[in-house]
Design a protein around this motif. Structure first.
Motif, short mmCIF file in Angstrom:
data_model
loop_
_atom_site.label_atom_id
_atom_site.label_comp_id
_atom_site.label_asym_id
_atom_site.label_seq_id
_atom_site.Cartn_x
_atom_site.Cartn_y
_atom_site.Cartn_z
N LYS A 9 -68.44 54.64 46.10
CA LYS A 9 -67.12 55.15 45.62
C LYS A 9 -66.05 55.32 46.37
O LYS A 9 -65.05 55.02 45.89
CB LYS A 9 -67.70 56.87 45.65
CG LYS A 9 -66.66 57.64 44.88
CD LYS A 9 -67.34 59.21 44.83
CE LYS A 9 -66.21 60.23 44.58
NZ LYS A 9 -66.57 61.52 44.60
N GLN A 10 -66.35 55.18 47.80
CA GLN A 10 -65.09 54.89 48.53
C GLN A 10 -64.44 53.66 48.45
O GLN A 10 -63.01 53.53 48.40
CB GLN A 10 -65.64 55.37 49.90
CG GLN A 10 -65.89 56.60 50.52
CD GLN A 10 -66.40 56.88 51.76
OE1 GLN A 10 -66.74 55.67 52.51
NE2 GLN A 10 -66.45 57.83 52.49
N ARG A 12 -64.27 51.89 45.66
CA ARG A 12 -63.72 51.92 44.51
C ARG A 12 -62.28 52.63 44.69
O ARG A 12 -61.24 52.43 44.04
CB ARG A 12 -64.42 52.68 43.27
CG ARG A 12 -65.63 51.54 42.96
CD ARG A 12 -65.89 51.93 41.55
NE ARG A 12 -66.63 53.19 41.49
CZ ARG A 12 -67.96 53.65 41.96
NH1 ARG A 12 -68.89 52.49 42.29
NH2 ARG A 12 -68.59 54.88 42.23
N GLU A 13 -62.44 53.82 45.44
CA GLU A 13 -61.18 54.46 45.83
C GLU A 13 -60.31 53.63 46.28
O GLU A 13 -58.92 53.63 46.37
CB GLU A 13 -61.67 55.76 46.39
CG GLU A 13 -62.10 56.60 45.67
CD GLU A 13 -62.67 57.98 46.31
OE1 GLU A 13 -62.38 58.13 47.67
OE2 GLU A 13 -63.32 58.96 45.71
N LYS A 17 -56.48 52.71 45.33
CA LYS A 17 -55.27 52.70 46.42
C LYS A 17 -54.52 51.63 46.87
O LYS A 17 -53.22 51.30 46.87
CB LYS A 17 -55.54 53.28 47.77
CG LYS A 17 -56.24 54.89 47.26
CD LYS A 17 -56.55 55.42 48.54
CE LYS A 17 -56.98 57.28 48.10
NZ LYS A 17 -57.40 57.65 49.41
#
Length: 105
Positions: A9-10, A12-13, A17
């Motif tokens: 998840k991190q 993908r975030e 960004k």
């Protein structure tokens, strides 16, 4: 497995960004100058020259070489500013974490 899911998840975030940062760098403009501001070069954060402004007093045949040198100097100044702006934005994005080679902008 929850830790792996959180890590994905991190990732993908961070990717989202990074894409946003790329867009910001395309619209960011920096200006480099030379000759006491007689030659100005405007460049995007991605290093694309979008404008060159030359003081009319430099438009003399016998000063052509000086003008050429000033354009190169102003371009280098703008490129340095664009690179610093990109590095600053990357530091904001990654919280100062150094990315492996090839993962930068």
């Amino acid at each position: 497995m929850k830790n792996l899911g959180d890590l994905m998840k991190q990732a993908r975030e961070l990717q989202g960004k990074m894409e946003q940062l790329q867009t910001e760098l395309e619209t960011l403009e920096v200006q480099g100058s030379a000759g006491g501001g007689m030659v100005n070069v405007t460049m995007t954060g991605k290093g694309e020259v979008v404008k060159v402004a030359i003081d009319p007093s430099l438009m003399k045949e016998n000063e052509r070489e000086i003008l050429e040198d000033l354009i190169v100097a102003a371009s280098a100044d703008a490129k340095g500013k664009a690179e610093r702006a990109a590095q600053d934005k990357m530091k904001e994005l990654t919280g100062g974490l150094q990315l492996p080679p090839g993962l930068g902008l």
